[in-house]
Design a protein around this motif. Structure first.
Motif, mmCIF file in Angstrom:
data_model
loop_
_atom_site.group_PDB
_atom_site.id
_atom_site.type_symbol
_atom_site.label_atom_id
_atom_site.label_comp_id
_atom_site.label_asym_id
_atom_site.label_seq_id
_atom_site.Cartn_x
_atom_site.Cartn_y
_atom_site.Cartn_z
ATOM 1 N N PRO A 296 0.790 -1.243 0.000
ATOM 2 C CA PRO A 296 0.000 0.000 0.000
ATOM 3 C C PRO A 296 0.815 1.283 0.000
ATOM 4 C CG PRO A 296 -1.008 -1.617 1.443
ATOM 5 C CD PRO A 296 0.296 -2.219 0.995
ATOM 6 N N PRO A 297 1.994 1.344 0.691
ATOM 7 C CA PRO A 297 2.760 2.598 0.649
ATOM 8 C C PRO A 297 3.225 2.991 -0.744
ATOM 9 C CG PRO A 297 3.459 1.254 2.518
ATOM 10 C CD PRO A 297 2.570 0.397 1.677
ATOM 11 N N CYS A 298 3.168 2.059 -1.709
ATOM 12 C CA CYS A 298 3.561 2.406 -3.079
ATOM 13 C C CYS A 298 2.693 3.534 -3.633
ATOM 14 C CB CYS A 298 3.438 1.187 -3.997
ATOM 15 S SG CYS A 298 4.619 -0.143 -3.665
ATOM 16 N N ARG A 299 1.490 3.697 -3.097
ATOM 17 C CA ARG A 299 0.579 4.724 -3.615
ATOM 18 C C ARG A 299 1.132 6.127 -3.403
ATOM 19 N NH1 ARG A 299 -3.392 1.449 -0.668
ATOM 20 N NH2 ARG A 299 -4.445 0.048 -2.110
ATOM 21 N N TRP A 300 1.957 6.317 -2.371
ATOM 22 C CA TRP A 300 2.511 7.660 -2.138
ATOM 23 C C TRP A 300 4.040 7.652 -2.070
ATOM 24 C CZ3 TRP A 300 -0.924 5.184 1.194
ATOM 25 C CH2 TRP A 300 -0.365 4.599 2.333
ATOM 26 N N CYS A 301 4.654 6.589 -2.590
ATOM 27 C CA CYS A 301 6.113 6.496 -2.577
ATOM 28 C C CYS A 301 6.707 7.439 -3.625
ATOM 29 C CB CYS A 301 6.541 5.054 -2.849
ATOM 30 S SG CYS A 301 8.338 4.851 -2.959
#
Length: 319
Positions: A296-301
């Motif tokens: 999920p952190p890939c969305r704002w990485c």
């Protein structure tokens, strides 16, 4: 903490029931407990002292964010560390709320007044956040104020009113130096309630009494429990007595996830911290390719556009 608080709302009562432990049921630890934990930590870390000093002669500072980074996506952790931090309304929201809660622990404020006072204090501070708040547009300031007032009102409806006897303290900084300062475990607790107390006797027993609480203005993350166990470890090493419990209070949900601190919890936190320090040093000295762990952190990485595993995860409709 006092056993009775009258006139509580259901959510406030549920929070109080989760964090309150009668004095006769609180664990007691011998005076040497924390020293044994420190000896275990330093015995395991001695082999890494030279490497830590090579990274920073003043000591390698380790916070919960560092451990979460090396146990998660290392590539994102490195990218975040290399990028200059910029304040915005979303990133400032938590700090303003924490300051408003801190002011409210010593004086009764209406939410609007507490947020206004918090903003005034933060603007007066000569730091980056103060500069951002001072230069924020009217729209940004209004947006931030409205968000924080709503969150503080929600907090007031779901967290029991803090009593003076609970010894509430906000934004508490804590540090534990290990191996002569080669390693510094660093933490800042959003809120603490209660305090330990000496029982005396031949073992010089110390009764646990402090609860450490993280105030969460965003969503839950998988590392939330581990972050708090790290705080429990820092508290034990710095004060000499383990906290009674730790908890994440999710403001939007009005719910706390509480865990009682035990010797097993502290030993688990110690093992994770030692392992994490080893990974952190390896990442900074071996110049190896950081691990990429999509999720999920890939969305704002900040590097997701150029990250193969991240793009694959983002393109999966099931995710």
């Amino acid at each position: 903490m006092a056993n009775t608080v009258r006139g509580l709302l259901p959510a406030q009562q549920a929070t109080l029931d989760a964090i309150r432990t009668p004095a006769e049921h609180r664990p007691a630890y011998p005076a040497g407990f924390a020293n044994e934990l420190r000896n275990d930590a330093e015995s395991a870390l001695n082999r890494l002292v030279d490497a830590a000093r090579n990274i920073d002669s003043r000591g390698l500072w380790v916070a919960k964010r560092d451990l979460a980074g090396v146990f998660g996506c290392e590539a994102r952790y490195v990218a975040d560390a290399d990028m200059p931090f910029e304040w915005s309304v979303p990133t400032a929201r938590g700090t303003v709320l924490h300051k408003a809660v801190e002011l409210s622990t010593h004086r009764r404020f209406e939410p609007e007044d507490a947020v206004d006072a918090a903003l005034e204090r933060l603007v007066a501070d000569d730091d980056n956040l103060g500069g951002f708040l001072a230069e924020a547009s009217d729209g940004e300031r209004a947006d931030l104020t409205a968000n924080c007032v709503a969150l503080l009102a929600r907090f007031g409806e779901t967290f029991p009113p803090m009593q003076r006897a609970w010894r509430p303290a906000a934004e508490v900084r804590a540090r534990a130096r290990l191996c002569g300062g080669a390693f510094v475990l660093n933490g800042k607790y959003d809120l603490t309630l209660g305090s330990p107390s000496p029982l005396g006797g031949p073992d010089r027993l110390q009764r646990a009494g402090k609860v450490i609480i993280d105030l969460k203005t965003g969503s839950r993350t998988p590392t939330d429990p581990e972050d708090l166990r790290f705080y429990a470890l820092v508290e034990t090493l710095s004060v000499g007595v383990p906290p009674l419990g730790v908890g994440s209070f999710y403001v939007a949900e009005g719910r706390i996830e509480h865990e009682t601190v035990t010797a097993e919890v502290l030993n688990s936190a110690l093992r994770r911290t030692i392992d994490g320090i080893g990974r952190l040093i390896s990442l900074r000295t071996d110049r190896r390719e950081p691990r990429r762990v999509p999720g999920p952190p890939c969305r704002w990485c900040p590097i997701s556009v150029d990250c193969g595993p991240g793009q694959e995860w983002l393109s999966d409709p099931d995710d």
